[in-house]
Design a protein around this motif. Structure first.
Motif, PDB file in Angstrom:
ATOM      1  N   GLY A   1       0.813  -1.214   0.000  1.00 47.84           N
ATOM      2  CA  GLY A   1       0.000   0.000   0.000  1.00 47.84           C
ATOM      3  C   GLY A   1       0.842   1.257   0.000  1.00 47.84           C
ATOM      4  N   SER A   2       1.916   1.248   0.765  1.00 48.32           N
ATOM      5  CA  SER A   2       2.776   2.435   0.810  1.00 48.32           C
ATOM      6  C   SER A   2       3.508   2.637  -0.511  1.00 48.32           C
ATOM      7  CB  SER A   2       3.761   2.344   1.966  1.00 48.32           C
ATOM      8  OG  SER A   2       4.671   1.285   1.770  1.00 48.32           O
ATOM      9  N   VAL A   3       3.899   1.555  -1.159  1.00 48.28           N
ATOM     10  CA  VAL A   3       4.563   1.663  -2.464  1.00 48.28           C
ATOM     11  C   VAL A   3       3.593   2.225  -3.499  1.00 48.28           C
ATOM     12  CG1 VAL A   3       5.528   0.310  -4.366  1.00 48.28           C
ATOM     13  CG2 VAL A   3       6.282  -0.111  -2.034  1.00 48.28           C
ATOM     14  N   VAL A   4       2.355   1.743  -3.485  1.00 49.92           N
ATOM     15  CA  VAL A   4       1.356   2.233  -4.439  1.00 49.92           C
ATOM     16  C   VAL A   4       1.046   3.700  -4.172  1.00 49.92           C
ATOM     17  CG1 VAL A   4      -1.072   2.004  -5.122  1.00 49.92           C
ATOM     18  CG2 VAL A   4       0.346  -0.025  -4.891  1.00 49.92           C
ATOM     19  N   ALA A   5       0.923   4.075  -2.902  1.00 51.56           N
ATOM     20  CA  ALA A   5       0.633   5.465  -2.567  1.00 51.56           C
ATOM     21  C   ALA A   5       1.773   6.376  -2.984  1.00 51.56           C
ATOM     22  CB  ALA A   5       0.381   5.594  -1.068  1.00 51.56           C
ATOM     23  N   THR A   6       3.003   5.934  -2.797  1.00 51.64           N
ATOM     24  CA  THR A   6       4.159   6.728  -3.206  1.00 51.64           C
ATOM     25  C   THR A   6       4.203   6.881  -4.721  1.00 51.64           C
ATOM     26  OG1 THR A   6       5.407   5.954  -1.298  1.00 51.64           O
ATOM     27  CG2 THR A   6       6.671   6.896  -3.100  1.00 51.64           C
ATOM     28  N   ALA A   7       3.950   5.801  -5.436  1.00 48.57           N
ATOM     29  CA  ALA A   7       3.969   5.858  -6.894  1.00 48.57           C
ATOM     30  C   ALA A   7       2.852   6.743  -7.433  1.00 48.57           C
ATOM     31  CB  ALA A   7       3.855   4.451  -7.473  1.00 48.57           C
TER      32      ALA A   7
END
Length: 74
Positions: A24-30
Motif C-alpha cells: 500500500g505504501s509503495v502504491v501510494a508513493t507511486a
C-alpha cells in the motif's frame, strides 16, 4: 502441537499484514510522485533522455594522451 500451529498461523497473519502495508505504501508513493516526460513517448527530446543537470557536458578535450590513444586505435 496446537501451540506450534497457532504460532505459525499468527506469524502468517502478521507477515500478510506487513506485506499489505508495504504494498500500500509503495502504491501510494507511486501515485503521488510527479512523473517527468522522458524518452520516445514525450514531445521533449525526440526520444533522447533529457536531464536536469546544470553542469556543462564535456565529451572530449584534446590532450597528448588522447592523441596517442587515437593514433594507436586506428
Amino acid at each position: 502441537m496446537s501451540d506450534e500451529l497457532n504460532e505459525r498461523r499468527n506469524f502468517i497473519k502478521r507477515a500478510g499484514i506487513a506485506a499489505s502495508v508495504l504494498a500500500g505504501s509503495v502504491v501510494a508513493t507511486a501515485a503521488t510522485t510527479e512523473s517527468k516526460d522522458r524518452g520516445a513517448g514525450s514531445n521533449v527530446g525526440n526520444g533522447v533522455v533529457v536531464g536536469t543537470s546544470t553542469k556543462k557536458e564535456i565529451l572530449y578535450k584534446k590532450t597528448a594522451a588522447w592523441g596517442t590513444f587515437y593514433d594507436a586505435a586506428r
